[in-house]
Design an enzyme around this catalytic site. Structure first.
Site, PDB file in Angstrom:
ATOM      1  N   ARG A  79      32.421  -4.425  -8.729  1.00  0.00           N
ATOM      2  CA  ARG A  79      32.061  -5.485  -7.783  1.00  0.00           C
ATOM      3  C   ARG A  79      33.232  -6.461  -7.675  1.00  0.00           C
ATOM      4  O   ARG A  79      33.907  -6.749  -8.668  1.00  0.00           O
ATOM      5  CB  ARG A  79      30.789  -6.210  -8.231  1.00  0.00           C
ATOM      6  CG  ARG A  79      29.524  -5.362  -8.090  1.00  0.00           C
ATOM      7  CD  ARG A  79      28.281  -6.179  -8.361  1.00  0.00           C
ATOM      8  NE  ARG A  79      27.071  -5.354  -8.331  1.00  0.00           N
ATOM      9  CZ  ARG A  79      26.300  -5.196  -7.265  1.00  0.00           C
ATOM     10  NH1 ARG A  79      26.625  -5.805  -6.132  1.00  0.00           N
ATOM     11  NH2 ARG A  79      25.218  -4.444  -7.318  1.00  0.00           N
ATOM     12  N   HIS A 114      21.772  -3.324  -0.594  1.00  0.00           N
ATOM     13  CA  HIS A 114      21.282  -4.076   0.556  1.00  0.00           C
ATOM     14  C   HIS A 114      21.396  -3.240   1.826  1.00  0.00           C
ATOM     15  O   HIS A 114      20.472  -3.217   2.644  1.00  0.00           O
ATOM     16  CB  HIS A 114      22.088  -5.370   0.722  1.00  0.00           C
ATOM     17  CG  HIS A 114      21.609  -6.501  -0.129  1.00  0.00           C
ATOM     18  ND1 HIS A 114      21.617  -6.450  -1.508  1.00  0.00           N
ATOM     19  CD2 HIS A 114      21.122  -7.740   0.199  1.00  0.00           C
ATOM     20  CE1 HIS A 114      21.155  -7.597  -1.988  1.00  0.00           C
ATOM     21  NE2 HIS A 114      20.849  -8.396  -0.983  1.00  0.00           N
ATOM     22  N   ARG A 161      27.517  -9.344   2.364  1.00  0.00           N
ATOM     23  CA  ARG A 161      27.758  -8.861   1.001  1.00  0.00           C
ATOM     24  C   ARG A 161      29.243  -8.923   0.641  1.00  0.00           C
ATOM     25  O   ARG A 161      29.605  -9.183  -0.505  1.00  0.00           O
ATOM     26  CB  ARG A 161      27.239  -7.426   0.865  1.00  0.00           C
ATOM     27  CG  ARG A 161      25.783  -7.243   1.186  1.00  0.00           C
ATOM     28  CD  ARG A 161      24.904  -8.149   0.351  1.00  0.00           C
ATOM     29  NE  ARG A 161      24.849  -7.709  -1.030  1.00  0.00           N
ATOM     30  CZ  ARG A 161      24.405  -8.438  -2.039  1.00  0.00           C
ATOM     31  NH1 ARG A 161      23.998  -9.680  -1.825  1.00  0.00           N
ATOM     32  NH2 ARG A 161      24.360  -7.953  -3.259  1.00  0.00           N
ATOM     33  N   HIS A 167      30.175  -6.848  -2.815  1.00  0.00           N
ATOM     34  CA  HIS A 167      30.583  -5.477  -2.518  1.00  0.00           C
ATOM     35  C   HIS A 167      31.928  -5.450  -1.821  1.00  0.00           C
ATOM     36  O   HIS A 167      32.323  -6.411  -1.141  1.00  0.00           O
ATOM     37  CB  HIS A 167      29.555  -4.776  -1.611  1.00  0.00           C
ATOM     38  CG  HIS A 167      28.231  -4.544  -2.256  1.00  0.00           C
ATOM     39  ND1 HIS A 167      28.062  -3.672  -3.303  1.00  0.00           N
ATOM     40  CD2 HIS A 167      27.009  -5.075  -2.003  1.00  0.00           C
ATOM     41  CE1 HIS A 167      26.789  -3.670  -3.665  1.00  0.00           C
ATOM     42  NE2 HIS A 167      26.133  -4.521  -2.899  1.00  0.00           N
TER      43      HIS A 167
END
Length: 345
Positions: A79, A114, A161, A167
């Protein structure tokens, strides 16, 4: 690979610094794209509009979330919020990015949950609206509106995101493609009403299947808790590392929802309202009452012990479909029976 990840950090930096006035928009969009919002908002709303679509949303949500968990175990995606520190790529010139409370998720990052889970679960809603418009209008452009809205929303979720450092762009793209494909494949094959044993076995299969994969990889020497330690190490504030972002939290949610779906479909309350016709006012009342119950249930405190949290999460999401499918419609139908049209045969 470092250059690809570095380009992702540069994109996040541009989103954060070039368009700062969009910060609240990105935070709101990532909330709407959270897989938990599927259970809290989209599933009840879809169910009271169409029982078939609502069950499809719930079913696809729990199956794709389980698949997303397994994919992340095998793909080992970093991440951005920890990679920017761990890699040493920015040791000379640190990136001008910052974290948010939603940044510090503890699971691996690839593919984006997501995008993948929400994209798959919203597919039956999009196709149902498209089908309705196709029967009511001959305009090609009007019939394209649901598809355009679907794509626009998911693109916004993906950008949010990246903005949050949750991400990298390639993880978002992978989630978008996988979610759309799974939604397209699963929507026509969603089981509607089966025996209670089917849902119990599905819940057990989700639990045992993920546990078997986890312990097999662990036995082979793979440390599947590596992302939790990195998230705890590099998150700016300890309170931002939420226990409900741990991988097994989603597993307890999905297995509980699968069991709860079966219990709801075979409950006496559901049997009484199954063939009843609910008017628009009654459906709105169902949605309002469901939101009033699910909201507090979602905000209940978490037990401090992680094992108790998983048990609590399982029980909470077992109750979730029972409230939406059975208890709430039964209450509304019972208290407004004198206004209800005759029951359909």
């Amino acid at each position: 690979m470092e250059s690809t990840l570095g380009a992702g950090i540069a994109m996040a930096e541009a989103l954060q610094n070039q368009l700062p006035w969009l910060e609240n928009v990105w935070l709101w969009v990532t909330f709407l794209g959270d897989p938990k919002s599927l259970f809290l908002f989209y599933f009840p709303a879809a169910y009271y509009a169409s029982r078939r679509v609502g069950i499809a949303v719930l079913w696809i949500s729990l199956i794709t979330e389980w698949l997303n968990l397994v994919f992340k175990w095998f793909l080992f995606g970093d991440r951005p919020f920890w990679w920017v520190h761990e890699s040493g790529y920015y040791s000379q010139a640190p990136a001008q990015v910052h974290q948010f409370p939603s940044s510090c998720e503890t699971g691996p990052g690839s593919p984006s949950g997501h995008c993948m889970i929400t994209g798959a679960a919203l597919w039956p809603i999009m196709t149902a609206i498209s089908s309705q418009l196709a029967t009511r209008t001959h305009s090609h452009w009007v019939r394209m509106i649901p598809s355009l809205a679907y794509c626009t929303f998911l693109l916004a979720v993906g950008l949010s995101r990246i903005f949050l450092l949750a991400h990298f762009p390639h993880q978002v793209l992978g989630g978008l493609i996988t979610g759309a494909v799974l939604g397209w494949l699963m929507t026509p094959r969603v089981p509607t009403e089966r025996e209670l044993s089917f849902y119990g076995l599905t819940s057990l299969a989700l639990l045992l299947g993920a546990s078997l994969i986890y312990w097999t990889l662990f036995t082979l020497g793979l440390d599947l808790s590596w992302s939790i330690s990195l998230a705890s190490k590099w998150c700016e504030r300890p309170e931002w590392v939420h226990v409900d972002s741990r991988p097994f939290a989603s597993l307890s949610r999905d297995s509980g929802a699968a069991l709860g779906l079966g219990i709801a479909l075979h409950s006496p309350c559901y049997a009484q309202v199954r063939r009843a016709y609910l008017g628009y006012g009654q459906k709105i009342a169902c949605l309002v009452l469901a939101m009033g119950l699910l909201g507090p249930l979602d905000w209940l405190g978490h037990p401090p012990q992680i094992s108790l949290f998983y048990i609590f999460n399982f029980l909470k999401y077992t109750l979730w479909p029972c409230l939406v499918l059975a208890l709430v419609p039964w209450v509304v139908y019972t208290f407004s029976a004198h206004e209800t049209p005759p029951v359909r045969s």
